[in-house]
Design a protein around this motif. Structure first.
Motif, PDB file in Angstrom:
ATOM      1  N   LYS A 130      53.967  66.722  46.406  1.00 38.51           N
ATOM      2  CA  LYS A 130      54.335  68.135  46.407  1.00 38.51           C
ATOM      3  C   LYS A 130      54.464  68.649  47.836  1.00 38.51           C
ATOM      4  N   GLY A 131      55.545  69.357  48.088  1.00 36.78           N
ATOM      5  CA  GLY A 131      55.783  69.911  49.410  1.00 36.78           C
ATOM      6  C   GLY A 131      56.592  69.011  50.322  1.00 36.78           C
ATOM      7  N   TYR A 132      56.991  67.805  49.819  1.00 36.65           N
ATOM      8  CA  TYR A 132      57.763  66.865  50.626  1.00 36.65           C
ATOM      9  C   TYR A 132      59.065  66.524  49.912  1.00 36.65           C
ATOM     10  N   THR A 133      60.041  66.077  50.680  1.00 36.45           N
ATOM     11  CA  THR A 133      61.316  65.617  50.149  1.00 36.45           C
ATOM     12  C   THR A 133      61.517  64.174  50.581  1.00 36.45           C
ATOM     13  N   PHE A 134      61.700  63.278  49.610  1.00 41.09           N
ATOM     14  CA  PHE A 134      61.937  61.874  49.929  1.00 41.09           C
ATOM     15  C   PHE A 134      63.427  61.660  50.167  1.00 41.09           C
ATOM     16  N   VAL A 135      63.755  61.011  51.277  1.00 43.99           N
ATOM     17  CA  VAL A 135      65.149  60.764  51.645  1.00 43.99           C
ATOM     18  C   VAL A 135      65.394  59.265  51.696  1.00 43.99           C
ATOM     19  N   SER A 136      66.338  58.792  50.904  1.00 45.94           N
ATOM     20  CA  SER A 136      66.791  57.401  50.957  1.00 45.94           C
ATOM     21  C   SER A 136      68.275  57.408  50.632  1.00 45.94           C
ATOM     22  N   ARG A 137      69.085  57.294  51.661  1.00 51.62           N
ATOM     23  CA  ARG A 137      70.542  57.346  51.487  1.00 51.62           C
ATOM     24  C   ARG A 137      71.225  56.285  52.339  1.00 51.62           C
ATOM     25  N   THR A 138      72.277  55.706  51.773  1.00 48.04           N
ATOM     26  CA  THR A 138      73.122  54.764  52.493  1.00 48.04           C
ATOM     27  C   THR A 138      74.537  55.322  52.543  1.00 48.04           C
ATOM     28  N   SER A 139      75.123  55.325  53.736  1.00 46.86           N
ATOM     29  CA  SER A 139      76.494  55.824  53.916  1.00 46.86           C
ATOM     30  C   SER A 139      77.376  54.713  54.461  1.00 46.86           C
ATOM     31  N   PRO A 140      78.342  54.222  53.681  1.00 49.09           N
ATOM     32  CA  PRO A 140      79.279  53.221  54.194  1.00 49.09           C
ATOM     33  C   PRO A 140      80.141  53.796  55.311  1.00 49.09           C
ATOM     34  N   ILE A 141      80.277  53.025  56.381  1.00 50.03           N
ATOM     35  CA  ILE A 141      81.135  53.420  57.499  1.00 50.03           C
ATOM     36  C   ILE A 141      82.505  52.759  57.382  1.00 50.03           C
TER      37      ILE A 141
END
Length: 275
Positions: free
Chosen positions: A173-184
């Motif tokens: 609670k109170g946090y945001t989990f970030v896991s993202r991959t962006s193809p270049i």
């Protein structure tokens, strides 16, 4: 964002060496700072690399057969452009789903590989039911079950705890989990009638955005290699591997505050990739 001990599957090769760098005392302090170019990385960077390598390891079920391959010539390779598509119309996709229905061409395989990289690098991979659904959607039928088992061995409660997550892969609670991959970008290296090997150059984000986070969101660069096979009328992943880079020289951007990072993750959606 990657990746049994990382985002991956099958007969597992040993993961590559990583370097560590101690995190800054106040990564979300907001004060301008120049990147530290030491030979070490923060713990979250190491964990991020491990996650991505797991995916590579798990996918590394290479068959013994050696297919007849042809390399694309300069004349047949898709040419990059600033905004215009370079061929077949992008595949349709409903919100929250993985695009499907790619063209039975090397171009279609590149579109599939780019979208599959996004799915395999997403935060949904940390949730068991969502992870299994992703693997069923992107893997060949013969690889899907084995991939689920391999990922289950990688995404353990202990691994989630190391990232600062709850046992079920959700953020406290109170946090945001970030896991993202962006193809270049994508590149075809081998082709047969029903098999295409695609390299996807990617940038990834991984970490927890929050006021007191000890695992701040960090960036990494890596290249995924996917062997795709035509199965059931679409391109699916048969094997997968990963290597680091190419990575650009870090810039002098000010690190965003935890509030700015959380807001960006909530407000900026992802893309459907196609050439």
């Amino acid at each position: 964002m990657s990746p049994g001990d990382e985002r991956g599957y099958g007969d597992y090769p040993e993961p590559g060496q990583t370097r560590t760098r101690l995190p800054d005392p106040d990564p979300y302090g907001g004060a301008p700072r120049r990147p530290q170019r030491s030979s070490s990385r923060s713990l979250v960077t190491v964990v991020g690399v491990v996650v991505l390598l797991i995916a590579a390891i798990a996918f590394a079920n290479r068959g013994d057969e050696t297919p007849t391959t042809t390399h694309p010539t300069k004349a047949t390779q898709p040419q990059s452009t600033a905004t215009a598509p370079t061929g077949t119309k992008p595949v349709p996709a409903n919100p929250g789903t993985i695009p499907s229905g790619y063209a039975h061409t090397p171009q279609g395989a590149q579109s599939a590989a780019a979208n599959y990289a996004v799915a395999l690098g997403s935060a949904d991979m940390f949730n068991k039911p969502r992870r299994d659904a992703i693997l069923q959607a992107v893997m060949t039928p013969s690889r899907a079950i084995g991939s689920e088992a391999a990922f289950d061995r990688a995404y353990t409660p202990a691994f989630a705890k190391a990232l600062g997550l709850n046992d079920d892969g959700t953020a406290p609670k109170g946090y945001t989990f970030v896991s993202r991959t962006s193809p270049i970008g994508t590149k075809v290296t081998e082709t047969t009638d029903n098999s295409v090997t695609v390299e996807v150059w990617c940038s990834g984000l991984l970490g927890l955005a929050g006021e007191n986070s000890t695992n701040p969101v960090t960036n990494s660069w890596f290249t995924l290699t996917m062997k795709l096979e035509w199965a059931g009328g679409d391109w699916k992943i048969a094997t997968h591997s990963q290597k680091e880079g190419p990575a650009p020289v870090p810039g002098d951007d000010r690190a965003s505050s935890s509030e700015e990072m959380s807001k960006a993750v909530d407000e900026y959606g992802g893309f459907t990739y196609a050439r």
